[in-house]
Enzyme design. Structure first.
Site, PDB file in Angstrom:
ATOM      1  N   SER A   1     -54.171  10.528   8.146  1.00  0.00           N
ATOM      2  CA  SER A   1     -54.476   9.784   9.376  1.00  0.00           C
ATOM      3  C   SER A   1     -55.391  10.588  10.299  1.00  0.00           C
ATOM      4  O   SER A   1     -55.119  11.743  10.590  1.00  0.00           O
ATOM      5  CB  SER A   1     -53.193   9.484  10.157  1.00  0.00           C
TER       6      SER A   1
ATOM      7  N   HIS B   1     -60.467  -1.690   3.644  1.00  0.00           N
ATOM      8  CA  HIS B   1     -61.721  -1.136   3.142  1.00  0.00           C
ATOM      9  C   HIS B   1     -61.673   0.359   2.875  1.00  0.00           C
ATOM     10  O   HIS B   1     -62.538   0.891   2.227  1.00  0.00           O
ATOM     11  CB  HIS B   1     -62.860  -1.480   4.104  1.00  0.00           C
TER      12      HIS B   1
ATOM     13  N   HIS C   1     -49.000   5.962  -0.558  1.00  0.00           N
ATOM     14  CA  HIS C   1     -47.710   6.433  -0.052  1.00  0.00           C
ATOM     15  C   HIS C   1     -46.571   5.808  -0.868  1.00  0.00           C
ATOM     16  O   HIS C   1     -46.642   4.646  -1.270  1.00  0.00           O
ATOM     17  CB  HIS C   1     -47.509   6.016   1.415  1.00  0.00           C
TER      18      HIS C   1
ATOM     19  N   TYR D   1     -43.818   4.844   0.363  1.00  0.00           N
ATOM     20  CA  TYR D   1     -43.213   3.721   1.111  1.00  0.00           C
ATOM     21  C   TYR D   1     -43.949   2.408   0.903  1.00  0.00           C
ATOM     22  O   TYR D   1     -43.423   1.337   1.183  1.00  0.00           O
ATOM     23  CB  TYR D   1     -43.094   4.031   2.617  1.00  0.00           C
ATOM     24  N   GLU D   2     -45.191   2.490   0.387  1.00  0.00           N
ATOM     25  CA  GLU D   2     -45.934   1.255   0.136  1.00  0.00           C
ATOM     26  C   GLU D   2     -45.423   0.539  -1.114  1.00  0.00           C
ATOM     27  O   GLU D   2     -45.825  -0.589  -1.383  1.00  0.00           O
ATOM     28  CB  GLU D   2     -47.422   1.569  -0.020  1.00  0.00           C
TER      29      GLU D   2
ATOM     30  N   ALA E   1     -50.405  13.336   9.019  1.00  0.00           N
ATOM     31  CA  ALA E   1     -49.819  13.241  10.354  1.00  0.00           C
ATOM     32  C   ALA E   1     -48.331  13.497  10.191  1.00  0.00           C
ATOM     33  O   ALA E   1     -47.737  13.068   9.197  1.00  0.00           O
ATOM     34  CB  ALA E   1     -50.053  11.850  10.934  1.00  0.00           C
TER      35      ALA E   1
ATOM     36  N   MET F   1     -44.190  11.449   5.727  1.00  0.00           N
ATOM     37  CA  MET F   1     -43.967  10.516   4.610  1.00  0.00           C
ATOM     38  C   MET F   1     -45.001  10.681   3.496  1.00  0.00           C
ATOM     39  O   MET F   1     -45.217   9.744   2.722  1.00  0.00           O
ATOM     40  CB  MET F   1     -44.021   9.078   5.127  1.00  0.00           C
ATOM     41  N   SER F   2     -45.619  11.844   3.412  1.00  0.00           N
ATOM     42  CA  SER F   2     -46.665  12.008   2.384  1.00  0.00           C
ATOM     43  C   SER F   2     -46.693  13.441   1.891  1.00  0.00           C
ATOM     44  O   SER F   2     -45.751  14.205   2.095  1.00  0.00           O
ATOM     45  CB  SER F   2     -48.023  11.622   2.968  1.00  0.00           C
TER      46      SER F   2
ATOM     47  N   ASN G   1     -46.601  13.499  17.113  1.00  0.00           N
ATOM     48  CA  ASN G   1     -45.518  13.078  18.020  1.00  0.00           C
ATOM     49  C   ASN G   1     -44.360  14.040  17.814  1.00  0.00           C
ATOM     50  O   ASN G   1     -44.278  14.696  16.777  1.00  0.00           O
ATOM     51  CB  ASN G   1     -45.065  11.650  17.653  1.00  0.00           C
TER      52      ASN G   1
ATOM     53  N   HIS H   1     -46.174   3.718  15.844  1.00  0.00           N
ATOM     54  CA  HIS H   1     -47.374   4.038  15.071  1.00  0.00           C
ATOM     55  C   HIS H   1     -48.591   4.203  15.987  1.00  0.00           C
ATOM     56  O   HIS H   1     -49.479   5.014  15.709  1.00  0.00           O
ATOM     57  CB  HIS H   1     -47.611   2.929  14.041  1.00  0.00           C
TER      58      HIS H   1
HETATM   59  N1  HPA Z   1     -41.872  10.960  11.038  1.00  0.00           N
HETATM   60  C1  HPA Z   1     -42.360  10.716   9.820  1.00  0.00           C
HETATM   61  N2  HPA Z   1     -43.648  10.600   9.573  1.00  0.00           N
HETATM   62  C2  HPA Z   1     -44.500  10.744  10.596  1.00  0.00           C
HETATM   63  C3  HPA Z   1     -44.058  11.001  11.894  1.00  0.00           C
HETATM   64  C4  HPA Z   1     -42.660  11.123  12.126  1.00  0.00           C
HETATM   65  O1  HPA Z   1     -42.181  11.366  13.251  1.00  0.00           O
HETATM   66  N3  HPA Z   1     -45.158  11.092  12.676  1.00  0.00           N
HETATM   67  C5  HPA Z   1     -46.221  10.889  11.870  1.00  0.00           C
HETATM   68  N4  HPA Z   1     -45.837  10.672  10.604  1.00  0.00           N
END
Ligand code: HPA
Length: 276
Positions: A32, A63, A85, A87-88, A115, A213-214, A237, A249
């Site tokens: 990201s 795209h 990912h 989760y997808e 991220a 998550m990656s 975050n 998000h």
């Molecule tokens: N948790 C999981 N994945 C993330 C987060 C989070 O707080 N922030 C960005 N990707």
């Protein structure tokens, strides 16, 4: 299912037919906020994932699901602009297939970015974190199933999953840029739900500094093939429960946008200094 090695070879041959057979020094998975870097490559060739044989079929990316091969800071690199990912709904084997294709193309060094949520309370949103190790406690794992000995050993070492020399290089480069580079352990969660506050407290007790998550599946596959990995997270975050506010998000995207410039300049300078 067709044999993994054959699928890797077919995908690699197709990509080579599009980009030529000049060696590629570094594979990059751009998370990201960093995807735009692939648009800055010189002499670039972009290939949609949907055109590459055996690549996972994407309904999610819109795209930006493509490989871009070109020159960055004098090095020939292959960027994944968008990743797969877990989760997808992809299997772990699908998530890591592009890394295996990179390996089939002779690439043995990998930069992974993402991220992440900050678990270490000395971090703040916008920090960059060098990934020095990871934790994955969920059962799904990419190398489950038959082992392909030509790729790597059945039981393979993860002691140096994140290459010490590349970590040292990243520290040195960020120092010379005047950037603060945090460092720590990245813990994988499957998502797509953000973690609960209790999960974050547990993650901290276990030694996590960031959650996301990656990246971990890709790092495991790279270690299997003895590729050198450098991992960098953007702390977008503070993880759940640390601040008295819900996660969303939009905040993740906003922070990664704000840090884009610093992150890009770190990746560029690391690439320039990267020994190949
Ligand atoms: N948790 C999981 N994945 C993330 C987060 C989070 O707080 N922030 C960005 N990707």
């Amino acid at each position: 299912m067709e044999k993994l090695i054959d699928c890797m070879q077919e995908a690699a041959m197709y990509i080579t037919s599009r980009v030529g057979s000049e060696p590629i020094s570094i594979g990059m998975v751009l998370g990201s906020g960093l995807g735009g870097l692939a648009d800055e490559l010189e002499d670039a060739v972009a290939i949609s994932y949907k055109d590459i044989p055996h690549f996972p079929v994407s309904t999610v990316f819109g795209h930006k699901g493509r490989l871009v091969v070109g020159i960055l800071e004098g090095k020939r690199v292959m960027c994944m602009q968008g990743r797969f990912h877990f989760y997808e709904g992809y299997g772990m084997d699908q998530v890591v297939f592009p890394i295996q294709v990179m390996h089939a193309m002779g690439i043995n060094q990998l930069l992974v970015t993402n991220a992440a949520g900050g678990v270490n309370e000395s971090f703040k949103p916008g920090d960059l974190m060098l990934i020095t190790d990871h934790i994955k406690l969920i059962a799904e794992t990419p190398m489950r199933g038959p082992n392909y000995d030509s790729l790597g050993e059945r039981f393979f070492d993860m002691t140096s999953a994140y290459d010490k020399g590349l970590c040292a290089l990243a520290r040195e480069v960020s120092g010379s840029l005047g950037l603060t580079l945090q460092e720590g352990t990245y813990m994988f969660f499957a998502g797509p739900a953000y973690e609960t506050p209790a999960e974050i407290r547990a993650a901290r007790v276990l030694g996590a500094d960031a959650v996301g998550m990656s990246t971990v599946p890709e790092s495991i596959a790279a270690s299997h093939m003895r590729m050198k990995v450098l991992g960098i997270s953007c702390i977008t975050n503070m993880a759940a429960g640390i601040l008295d506010q819900p996660l969303n998000h939009a905040e993740v995207m906003e922070t990664s946008n704000q840090v884009k410039e610093a992150f890009t300049s770190l990746v560029r300078s690391v690439t320039k200094a990267w020994p190949v």
